[in-house]
Structure formats: structure tokens, C-alpha cells
Design a protein around this motif. Structure first.
Motif, PDB file in Angstrom:
ATOM      1  N   UNK A   1       0.758  -1.868   0.115  1.00 49.01           N
ATOM      2  CA  UNK A   1      -0.022   0.291   0.567  1.00 49.01           C
ATOM      3  C   UNK A   1       0.328   0.992   0.109  1.00 49.01           C
ATOM      4  N   UNK A   2       2.221   1.322   0.770  1.00 54.69           N
ATOM      5  CA  UNK A   2       2.848   2.354   0.813  1.00 54.69           C
ATOM      6  C   UNK A   2       3.545   2.359  -0.684  1.00 54.69           C
ATOM      7  N   UNK A   3       4.476   1.608  -1.409  1.00 59.26           N
ATOM      8  CA  UNK A   3       4.531   1.448  -2.405  1.00 59.26           C
ATOM      9  C   UNK A   3       3.706   2.062  -3.192  1.00 59.26           C
ATOM     10  N   UNK A   4       2.266   1.931  -3.605  1.00 61.77           N
ATOM     11  CA  UNK A   4       1.141   2.136  -4.465  1.00 61.77           C
ATOM     12  C   UNK A   4       1.292   3.679  -4.223  1.00 61.77           C
ATOM     13  N   UNK A   5       0.677   4.114  -3.081  1.00 58.87           N
ATOM     14  CA  UNK A   5       0.349   5.718  -2.498  1.00 58.87           C
ATOM     15  C   UNK A   5       1.099   6.468  -2.903  1.00 58.87           C
ATOM     16  N   UNK A   6       2.891   5.807  -2.801  1.00 58.60           N
ATOM     17  CA  UNK A   6       4.277   6.630  -3.313  1.00 58.60           C
ATOM     18  C   UNK A   6       4.327   6.841  -4.708  1.00 58.60           C
ATOM     19  N   UNK A   7       3.721   6.650  -5.728  1.00 54.76           N
ATOM     20  CA  UNK A   7       3.622   6.215  -7.295  1.00 54.76           C
ATOM     21  C   UNK A   7       2.224   7.296  -7.582  1.00 54.76           C
ATOM     22  N   UNK A   8       1.250   7.516  -6.687  1.00 54.38           N
ATOM     23  CA  UNK A   8      -0.066   7.521  -6.716  1.00 54.38           C
ATOM     24  C   UNK A   8       0.948   9.141  -6.757  1.00 54.38           C
ATOM     25  N   UNK A   9       1.092   8.992  -5.726  1.00 48.42           N
ATOM     26  CA  UNK A   9       1.028  10.657  -5.181  1.00 48.42           C
ATOM     27  C   UNK A   9       2.425  11.133  -5.858  1.00 48.42           C
TER      28      UNK A   9
END
Length: 200
Positions: free
Chosen positions: A97-105
């Protein structure tokens, strides 16, 4: 003909809508006049290595990148979202989830160093589903209770009407399918044990 134990046009259960579902009914009445908007966008993490280190696969990184670009377009062009500031971004503490959030951001033009981490968003069984599944019976009762309390804590943290002093806002939450399905049932005031009947 299919058998319906209750005619579909009749009420299936006797639960009435709780207008004070978040404990802020009085403030909500005044907010309705001011039309303060609070938008929640739920994003499930990308495809990840389930039997490895839990990091995103190349497909998962591509999914998160495309989601970030789509979010950027929505924040720019969607009338409902474009005027709503600030934008906050939250993630569960799970690596995927943190990796996804970083890429989304990154691809949505948001600050990657301002991603909030909320362990209450972590994946789990929010409550025993109906129909049940075998895995529930194998879980320790204390563990089941802990996961249920955690899911409800996350719901209460994010799902409430804005207060009078709050600006219009958008909150992006990156998390997990089980918890999000529970959120949908809770927000619609449907029996929460129906969460597994939803597909994400």
C-alpha cells in the motif's frame, strides 16, 4: 421463477437510516447550508508479490502509475474535485500500500513526503462475513476481535461529515479490498457482515 423469501419491493429488514451516524448531525445541518464538501477516494493497492517480499510487481507499479495519472486528471478537470482543497493522502502500513501511495502521489502531483500512514487501514477480516468462510473458524477469537476493532477505528477516522470550520477537501486513501468493502457497507448502513459479497 426464482424464489424470493421476501418480495423485492418490500423492506427486507427493520433497520431505519441513522441520521446521526457520525455523531455530527447538528453540525451537518449547518454544513448543508454552507455546502462544505468532503470527498473520499479509495484506492486498492497494486498487484504485489504475495509469496515474496510483499513489494509491487511490475504490473502493480504500472497500475499505481496509471491510477496516479488518472487522479491528476480528476483533480484538474472534475468540477466536484477541482475546487476542493486541501488534498490529503493516506496509506496503510503495509509495504504494498505504501509503494502504491508513493507512485500515486508522484504521478498525481502530490507531495510524497506528506503521505500519512494509518495502521488501522491494514488488511484483515473486518467482521465475520455471511456466508462465512473456513478461514474465519481457524482464527483465534481475540485476533478476530482485534481486526474488527481496527477496521471500525479506520472507518471512524475517515468517514464523518465535515465540521463547520473545515474547508472543502479531498482525501485519498490507499488500502485493501476487505477493509474497503467493509467501509462501503458501513457507509451505506448495510449489514457489515455482507462485505464479502462485494467484489473489488
Amino acid at each position: 421463477q426464482r424464489f424470493h423469501p421476501v418480495p423485492p419491493w418490500e423492506k427486507a429488514w427493520g433497520l431505519h437510516w441513522n441520521t446521526n451516524w457520525d455523531g455530527q448531525q447538528e453540525a451537518a445541518k449547518q454544513n448543508n447550508e454552507l455546502r462544505v464538501k468532503k470527498q473520499l477516494i479509495l484506492i486498492r493497492h497494486g498487484h504485489y508479490h504475495q509469496h515474496g517480499d510483499g513489494t509491487l510487481t511490475p504490473l502493480g507499479r504500472q497500475q499505481a502509475t496509471l491510477t496516479g495519472k488518472r487522479l491528476a486528471a480528476m483533480l484538474k478537470d472534475c468540477k466536484l474535485l477541482a475546487a476542493s482543497k486541501p488534498v490529503s493522502l493516506w496509506s496503510s502500513s503495509k509495504l504494498r500500500a505504501q509503494e502504491t501511495a508513493a507512485l500515486v502521489a508522484q504521478h498525481a502531483g502530490l507531495q510524497t513526503d506528506q503521505i500519512g500512514v494509518c495502521e488501522a487501514l491494514n488488511e484483515g477480516l473486518p467482521c465475520e462475513p455471511q456466508p462465512s468462510i473456513s478461514r474465519v473458524g481457524r482464527m483465534d477469537s481475540d485476533k478476530r476481535r482485534g481486526q474488527a476493532e481496527r477496521a471500525e477505528e479506520a472507518f471512524a477516522k475517515f468517514f464523518f461529515r465535515p465540521l463547520l470550520a473545515d474547508p472543502d477537501s479531498v482525501h485519498v486513501i490507499v488500502g485493501h479490498a476487505n477493509v474497503f468493502r467493509y467501509f462501503v457497507c458501513r457507509a451505506l448502513q448495510l449489514p457489515p457482515e455482507a462485505w464479502l459479497r462485494l467484489s473489488i
